[in-house]
Motif scaffolding. Structure first.
Motif, PDB file in Angstrom:
ATOM      1  N   PHE A   1      -0.197  14.926  -8.315  1.00  0.00           N
ATOM      2  CA  PHE A   1      -0.238  14.367  -6.961  1.00  0.00           C
ATOM      3  C   PHE A   1       0.194  15.379  -5.898  1.00  0.00           C
ATOM      4  CE2 PHE A   1       0.398  10.584  -4.075  1.00  0.00           C
ATOM      5  CZ  PHE A   1      -0.888  10.120  -4.240  1.00  0.00           C
TER       6      PHE A   1
ATOM      7  N   SER B   1       0.819  -1.226   0.000  1.00  0.00           N
ATOM      8  CA  SER B   1       0.000   0.000   0.000  1.00  0.00           C
ATOM      9  C   SER B   1       0.853   1.276   0.000  1.00  0.00           C
ATOM     10  CB  SER B   1      -0.971  -0.023   1.189  1.00  0.00           C
ATOM     11  OG  SER B   1      -0.266  -0.150   2.389  1.00  0.00           O
TER      12      SER B   1
ATOM     13  N   ALA C   1      10.410  -5.340  -3.066  1.00  0.00           N
ATOM     14  CA  ALA C   1      10.982  -6.172  -4.131  1.00  0.00           C
ATOM     15  C   ALA C   1      11.234  -7.592  -3.618  1.00  0.00           C
ATOM     16  CB  ALA C   1      12.271  -5.538  -4.640  1.00  0.00           C
TER      17      ALA C   1
HETATM   18  P1  NAD Z   1       4.842   3.940  -4.801  1.00  0.00           P
HETATM   19  O1  NAD Z   1       4.487   3.147  -6.018  1.00  0.00           O
HETATM   20  O2  NAD Z   1       6.109   4.648  -4.753  1.00  0.00           O
HETATM   21  O3  NAD Z   1       4.812   2.994  -3.513  1.00  0.00           O
HETATM   22  C1  NAD Z   1       3.695   2.230  -3.163  1.00  0.00           C
HETATM   23  C2  NAD Z   1       4.163   1.020  -2.391  1.00  0.00           C
HETATM   24  O4  NAD Z   1       4.981   0.212  -3.239  1.00  0.00           O
HETATM   25  C3  NAD Z   1       4.990   1.354  -1.155  1.00  0.00           C
HETATM   26  O5  NAD Z   1       4.635   0.476  -0.116  1.00  0.00           O
HETATM   27  C4  NAD Z   1       6.408   1.089  -1.643  1.00  0.00           C
HETATM   28  O6  NAD Z   1       7.310   0.743  -0.609  1.00  0.00           O
HETATM   29  C5  NAD Z   1       6.198  -0.073  -2.575  1.00  0.00           C
HETATM   30  N1  NAD Z   1       7.250  -0.194  -3.593  1.00  0.00           N
HETATM   31  C6  NAD Z   1       7.971   0.795  -4.173  1.00  0.00           C
HETATM   32  N2  NAD Z   1       8.836   0.270  -5.065  1.00  0.00           N
HETATM   33  C7  NAD Z   1       8.640  -1.065  -5.056  1.00  0.00           C
HETATM   34  C8  NAD Z   1       9.225  -2.162  -5.765  1.00  0.00           C
HETATM   35  N3  NAD Z   1      10.204  -1.970  -6.657  1.00  0.00           N
HETATM   36  N4  NAD Z   1       8.771  -3.399  -5.514  1.00  0.00           N
HETATM   37  C9  NAD Z   1       7.770  -3.608  -4.625  1.00  0.00           C
HETATM   38  N5  NAD Z   1       7.199  -2.616  -3.901  1.00  0.00           N
HETATM   39  C10 NAD Z   1       7.626  -1.372  -4.125  1.00  0.00           C
HETATM   40  O7  NAD Z   1       3.594   4.893  -4.621  1.00  0.00           O
HETATM   41  P2  NAD Z   1       3.413   6.021  -3.522  1.00  0.00           P
HETATM   42  O8  NAD Z   1       4.360   7.118  -3.820  1.00  0.00           O
HETATM   43  O9  NAD Z   1       3.397   5.406  -2.170  1.00  0.00           O
HETATM   44  O10 NAD Z   1       1.907   6.481  -3.855  1.00  0.00           O
HETATM   45  C11 NAD Z   1       1.610   7.403  -4.832  1.00  0.00           C
HETATM   46  C12 NAD Z   1       1.019   6.750  -6.060  1.00  0.00           C
HETATM   47  O11 NAD Z   1      -0.003   5.843  -5.712  1.00  0.00           O
HETATM   48  C13 NAD Z   1       0.357   7.776  -6.980  1.00  0.00           C
HETATM   49  O12 NAD Z   1       0.688   7.462  -8.297  1.00  0.00           O
HETATM   50  C14 NAD Z   1      -1.123   7.571  -6.729  1.00  0.00           C
HETATM   51  O13 NAD Z   1      -1.958   7.936  -7.787  1.00  0.00           O
HETATM   52  C15 NAD Z   1      -1.174   6.107  -6.476  1.00  0.00           C
HETATM   53  N6  NAD Z   1      -2.344   5.764  -5.677  1.00  0.00           N
HETATM   54  C16 NAD Z   1      -3.331   5.052  -6.253  1.00  0.00           C
HETATM   55  C17 NAD Z   1      -4.463   4.764  -5.520  1.00  0.00           C
HETATM   56  C18 NAD Z   1      -5.609   3.989  -6.100  1.00  0.00           C
HETATM   57  O14 NAD Z   1      -6.482   3.604  -5.345  1.00  0.00           O
HETATM   58  N7  NAD Z   1      -5.650   3.755  -7.385  1.00  0.00           N
HETATM   59  C19 NAD Z   1      -4.563   5.182  -4.199  1.00  0.00           C
HETATM   60  C20 NAD Z   1      -3.513   5.901  -3.664  1.00  0.00           C
HETATM   61  C21 NAD Z   1      -2.398   6.182  -4.400  1.00  0.00           C
END
Ligand code: NAD
Length: 463
Positions: free
Chosen positions: A341, A117, A179
């Motif tokens: 964002f 998340s 990852a």
């Molecule tokens: P992010 O993709 O950077 O991180 C989200 C999660 O992924 C974090 O827990 C992070 O640690 C993990 N993560 C990051 N790199 C990873 C990898 N290589 N492998 C596995 N896990 C990894 O996103 P963020 O900055 O936390 O959130 C912002 C983004 O999320 C925006 O683009 C927003 O639009 C989107 N978002 C979408 C929704 C939805 O319901 N569609 C809701 C909230 C946010």
């Protein structure tokens, strides 16, 4: 970052698999008991949750309650009330060709589920998928975002108080931990976050053919024509955009207004911003902050060389970024290429529908689509012409709050949808079973087949 080495992740997964295979999650009554316990613990931890959200995002308590805790509580209530019915086998009528038979669909949990998340609504975007996964009878490993560490800590404490680790566990950590989690084979992955990382998740899942839900971001348009009442429209756009300091996946990303109403809309939006947050939003208790310096810098760069219609004030040390309106950015500027964002709202204008089409074709498949108009035929055309995750006519954000509506994206903004019963279904394999008896067989189905299809066609017409 305990539990986050590949060996310990594999160990946790194995324990969860044993727990699942022992049918420990199958008893609906036990699922309900645990969800009720979760509800109780949430009530006890309310204050510390609000404090954590304040520490992470300076979220006003009102927003922490309405857009985080309340959503989770509503989801819990709905699941507690309905799991028994949702999980029960569903009889469907049999096919006459198979007569006689009993046909039914079983709600089978996938097994071990991985949930990842993001930080912007760090509580509800972690807990709502967790509730769905547990309600459907799965085990769960949840990795909250490292960028909201106080909330991640509370989530870990709550989950460990309610569930044994073989059933549900929180693993904290950054993208390296994410990852590492993706290297293990899960039975389902539910990911919420950026489109870029969504692609990494999809690739990792493909390695094991693991089914996934991807809840991603995108550029959600907000189209305004001249038939919409300007002040109310401005008020609703301002609310939707600057909630959580613009860090909402379904916030209006940019406004596309009919040219001759642009000045009036901009003036009304400025008035509404000042009504909501005062002349200086920095002093408002109802205006949040940017999550961290990295994101602050990204937003700062987005504003580079842009013409401001309003705002632009910043304080890097306090992560304060004021509500900002930008005049018609170039289509190839970062403001109109990447998801913003944050509290920057580009205002574009259109004269013809083909102007709208040009932009929406370029920025296709947004997560949300907002349209302010009272022109029925314009509304119908727009809603049918464009594909989007979810839409609202004459407001913003609010589709998210109705648990009867599936919430999710399409194309670049994701795949799959959840909330309410849809959450239960996301984490459930609908397993069809046909039970036949031995007393009757259509002799024609077996070789040697009849020479003519006449009798078969006659029979098919009758059924
Ligand atoms: P992010 O993709 O950077 O991180 C989200 C999660 O992924 C974090 O827990 C992070 O640690 C993990 N993560 C990051 N790199 C990873 C990898 N290589 N492998 C596995 N896990 C990894 O996103 P963020 O900055 O936390 O959130 C912002 C983004 O999320 C925006 O683009 C927003 O639009 C989107 N978002 C979408 C929704 C939805 O319901 N569609 C809701 C909230 C946010």
């Amino acid at each position: 970052m305990k539990n986050s080495t590949p060996a310990s992740i594999e160990n946790i997964k194995e324990k969860q698999l044993i727990f699942f295979k022992d049918f420990k999650t199958q008893d609906v009554k036990i699922r309900i008991q645990h969800l009720k316990k979760l509800k109780r613990v949430l009530e006890e931890r309310e204050e510390s949750l609000f404090e954590a959200l304040y520490q992470d995002l300076k979220k006003p308590v009102f927003e922490s309650f309405t857009s985080e805790l309340l959503m989770v509580q509503k989801e819990l209530d709905l699941h507690i009330k309905n799991i028994k019915e949702w999980a029960a086998p569903k009889r469907v009528s049999g096919s006459l060709i198979n007569f006689p038979s009993q046909d039914y669909i079983l709600s089978e949990p996938y097994g071990t589920v991985l949930l990842i998340s993001p930080w912007n609504y760090p509580f509800q975007l972690a807990m709502i998928p967790l509730i769905g996964a547990i309600a459907a009878g799965n085990t769960a490993v949840l990795k909250p975002s490292e960028s909201a560490p106080h909330t991640a800590q509370i989530i870990e404490e709550i989950v460990s108080e309610v569930f044994p680790p073989e059933w549900a566990i929180v693993i904290q950590g950054d993208e390296k931990v994410g990852a590492a989690l993706l290297k293990t084979q899960w039975d389902y992955i539910f990911y919420t976050g950026s489109t870029a990382v969504g692609k990494i998740v999809a690739k990792a899942a493909a390695e094991f053919l693991t089914p996934t839900t991807l809840e991603l971001g995108g550029k959600s348009p907000c189209i305004v024509d001249g038939t919409a009442p300007i002040q109310k429209t401005a008020r609703r756009i301002v609310w939707g955009k600057f909630l959580n300091c613009g860090q909402t996946c379904i916030a209006p990303d940019y406004v596309l207004v009919q040219k001759e109403y642009k000045n009036a809309l901009v003036a009304a939006m400025i008035e509404e911003i000042e009504k909501a947050f005062g002349k200086n939003a920095k002093n408002s208790k109802d205006y949040g902050r940017i999550i961290h310096q990295k994101h602050f810098k990204k937003l700062e760069k987005d504003l580079d060389k842009q013409k401001l219609l309003f705002g632009g004030e910043k304080d890097k040390d306090e992560l304060y970024f004021g509500p900002t309106l930008v005049e018609e950015p170039a289509l190839d500027s970062s403001l109109l290429v990447d998801e913003i964002f944050g509290p920057i709202l580009p205002v574009l204008s259109y004269t013809t529908e083909s102007n709208i089409d040009f932009i929406l074709t370029k920025l296709k498949n947004p997560l949300a689509f907002y349209l302010f108009s009272t022109n029925r035929s314009f509304i119908n055309t727009m809603i049918q012409r464009y594909s989007f995750g979810g839409g609202v006519i004459n407001d913003a954000i609010i589709h998210f709050t109705n648990d009867k509506l599936p919430f999710g994206g399409i194309g670049n903004s994701g795949m799959g949808a959840y909330h309410g019963k849809h959450s239960f279904e996301v984490f459930t394999h609908a397993k069809p079973v046909v039970k036949r008896s031995f007393w009757f067989d259509l002799p024609q189905r077996y070789a040697p087949y009849p020479k003519s299809l006449k009798a078969l066609k006659f029979l098919l017409k009758k059924i």
